[in-house]
Each structure stands twice: as C-alpha cells, then as structure tokens.
Design a protein around this motif. Structure first.
Motif, short mmCIF file in Angstrom:
data_model
loop_
_atom_site.label_atom_id
_atom_site.label_comp_id
_atom_site.label_asym_id
_atom_site.label_seq_id
_atom_site.Cartn_x
_atom_site.Cartn_y
_atom_site.Cartn_z
N HIS A 163 20.42 23.69 89.13
CA HIS A 163 20.02 24.77 88.22
C HIS A 163 20.42 26.13 88.78
O HIS A 163 20.64 26.28 89.98
CB HIS A 163 18.50 24.74 88.01
N ASP A 164 20.47 27.13 87.90
CA ASP A 164 20.73 28.53 88.25
C ASP A 164 22.17 28.80 88.66
O ASP A 164 22.44 29.72 89.44
CB ASP A 164 19.76 29.03 89.34
N LEU A 165 23.09 28.01 88.14
CA LEU A 165 24.52 28.25 88.40
C LEU A 165 25.05 29.27 87.40
O LEU A 165 24.70 29.23 86.23
CB LEU A 165 25.32 26.96 88.20
N PRO A 166 25.94 30.17 87.85
CA PRO A 166 26.63 31.03 86.88
C PRO A 166 27.49 30.17 85.95
O PRO A 166 27.98 29.11 86.37
CB PRO A 166 27.52 31.93 87.76
N ALA A 167 27.68 30.59 84.74
CA ALA A 167 28.42 29.80 83.75
C ALA A 167 29.81 29.41 84.24
O ALA A 167 30.26 28.29 84.03
CB ALA A 167 28.52 30.57 82.44
N ARG A 168 30.48 30.32 84.93
CA ARG A 168 31.85 30.02 85.38
C ARG A 168 31.89 29.01 86.52
O ARG A 168 32.94 28.48 86.84
CB ARG A 168 32.57 31.30 85.76
N LYS A 169 30.75 28.72 87.13
CA LYS A 169 30.68 27.74 88.23
C LYS A 169 30.13 26.40 87.77
O LYS A 169 29.88 25.52 88.58
CB LYS A 169 29.82 28.27 89.38
N MET A 170 29.96 26.23 86.48
CA MET A 170 29.44 24.96 85.97
C MET A 170 30.59 23.97 85.76
O MET A 170 30.90 23.57 84.65
CB MET A 170 28.63 25.19 84.70
N THR A 171 31.21 23.60 86.88
CA THR A 171 32.30 22.64 86.89
C THR A 171 31.95 21.51 87.85
O THR A 171 31.15 21.69 88.77
CB THR A 171 33.62 23.29 87.34
N LEU A 172 32.56 20.34 87.63
CA LEU A 172 32.30 19.21 88.51
C LEU A 172 32.69 19.52 89.95
O LEU A 172 31.99 19.15 90.89
CB LEU A 172 33.07 17.98 88.03
N THR A 204 27.21 14.43 83.27
CA THR A 204 27.03 15.48 84.28
C THR A 204 26.66 16.83 83.67
O THR A 204 26.14 17.68 84.37
CB THR A 204 28.32 15.65 85.11
N ASP A 205 26.90 17.01 82.40
CA ASP A 205 26.62 18.30 81.75
C ASP A 205 25.25 18.26 81.09
O ASP A 205 25.03 17.55 80.12
CB ASP A 205 27.69 18.60 80.71
N GLY A 206 24.32 19.05 81.63
CA GLY A 206 22.98 19.12 81.06
C GLY A 206 22.78 20.37 80.22
O GLY A 206 21.66 20.79 80.01
N ARG A 207 23.86 21.01 79.79
CA ARG A 207 23.90 22.26 79.02
C ARG A 207 23.53 23.47 79.88
O ARG A 207 24.37 24.25 80.22
CB ARG A 207 23.06 22.19 77.77
N GLU A 208 22.27 23.63 80.28
CA GLU A 208 21.90 24.79 81.10
C GLU A 208 21.90 24.47 82.59
O GLU A 208 21.61 25.33 83.41
CB GLU A 208 20.54 25.37 80.68
N PHE A 209 22.21 23.23 82.95
CA PHE A 209 22.34 22.83 84.35
C PHE A 209 23.41 21.75 84.44
O PHE A 209 23.86 21.23 83.44
CB PHE A 209 21.00 22.32 84.92
N MET A 210 23.81 21.43 85.66
CA MET A 210 24.76 20.35 85.89
C MET A 210 24.05 19.23 86.63
O MET A 210 23.04 19.47 87.30
CB MET A 210 25.95 20.85 86.72
N ARG A 211 24.58 18.02 86.51
CA ARG A 211 24.00 16.85 87.18
C ARG A 211 25.06 16.18 88.04
O ARG A 211 26.23 16.17 87.70
CB ARG A 211 23.53 15.83 86.15
N VAL A 212 24.60 15.62 89.15
CA VAL A 212 25.49 14.85 90.02
C VAL A 212 24.70 13.67 90.57
O VAL A 212 23.49 13.76 90.77
CB VAL A 212 26.07 15.74 91.15
#
Length: 122
Positions: free
Chosen positions: A20-29, A51-59
């Motif tokens: 959570h709390d990633l800038p939009a441009r850093k929401m990459t795998l 992996t894409d949780g919309r407002e967060f990323m998952r791994v």
C-alpha cells in the motif's frame, strides 16, 4: 515425496502480500517485486489481474515464519523523493501484534508477558 520426516522443514509459508501507499507511477510488477524482495522468495505470477488490487499491488512471497513480519519499509522513489510503503498480509493464521510473529497471539507472547503489560501495539 522421498524425504525423511526428520529432514522436513516447516519454517516457511506462502502468502499474498499487499503493498500500500505506492505512487501511481510505481504500481508496476517490477517495482513491487523490488520492494518486497527483502520479505522472502518472490513467487512470480503470470496473471496481472491477481497482482493489481486497484489502490494497492499484490505479490506472492514465501516467507520465513520464524521471523517477525515486516509492517512496511522506507522506499526511494526518485531524486528527492522517498516514502513509506505498508505491507498487509492476506489470510494469516494466528498472529501476534506485539512481536510480529506467527503461531501465537498477544496473550501468549513472551515479549508481552516480560513487559508486564507496558507494551503498546504500534
């Protein structure tokens, strides 16, 4: 499995970790895998929808459950830009919020018992 019972190890488990709390441009795998690499062994997923949780990323990460779970980390986003990302673990079993470890809760935590009730969950 042709492994002796005494050679079996039960010190790791695989969990989905939300970042959570990633800038939009850093929401990459690539960015998420770099950020979560200190958590454990990354298990690569071919389906980006997982992996894409919309407002967060998952791994998906294989984590050493004998260590405390990390709540987040400071990340450098670029020149003159850094910040904090939070980790949230999906489907954890019994978890102690006092010491950050699995397999016991606060009432059975040695850290909590030794503190005689003076610790606060941070």
């Amino acid at each position: 499995m042709d492994q002796s019972l005494k050679d079996l190890r039960f010190d790791t488990a695989v969990f989905w970790v939300q970042i959570h709390d990633l800038p939009a441009r850093k929401m990459t795998l690539e960015a998420v895998e770099g950020i979560s690499k200190p958590l454990g062994c990354i298990i690569h997923c071919s389906d980006e929808d997982e992996t894409d949780g919309r407002e967060f990323m998952r791994v998906r990460v294989e984590i050493d459950i004998m260590k405390s779970l990390s709540r987040g980390r400071r990340v450098w986003f670029g020149p003159a830009s850094d910040g904090w990302v939070s980790f949230r673990y999906e489907c954890l079993p019994v978890f102690c919020y006092m010491c950050g470890r699995l397999m016991h809760d606060a009432k059975d935590c040695d850290v909590w018992i030794c503190s005689k009730g003076t610790l606060n969950v941070q």
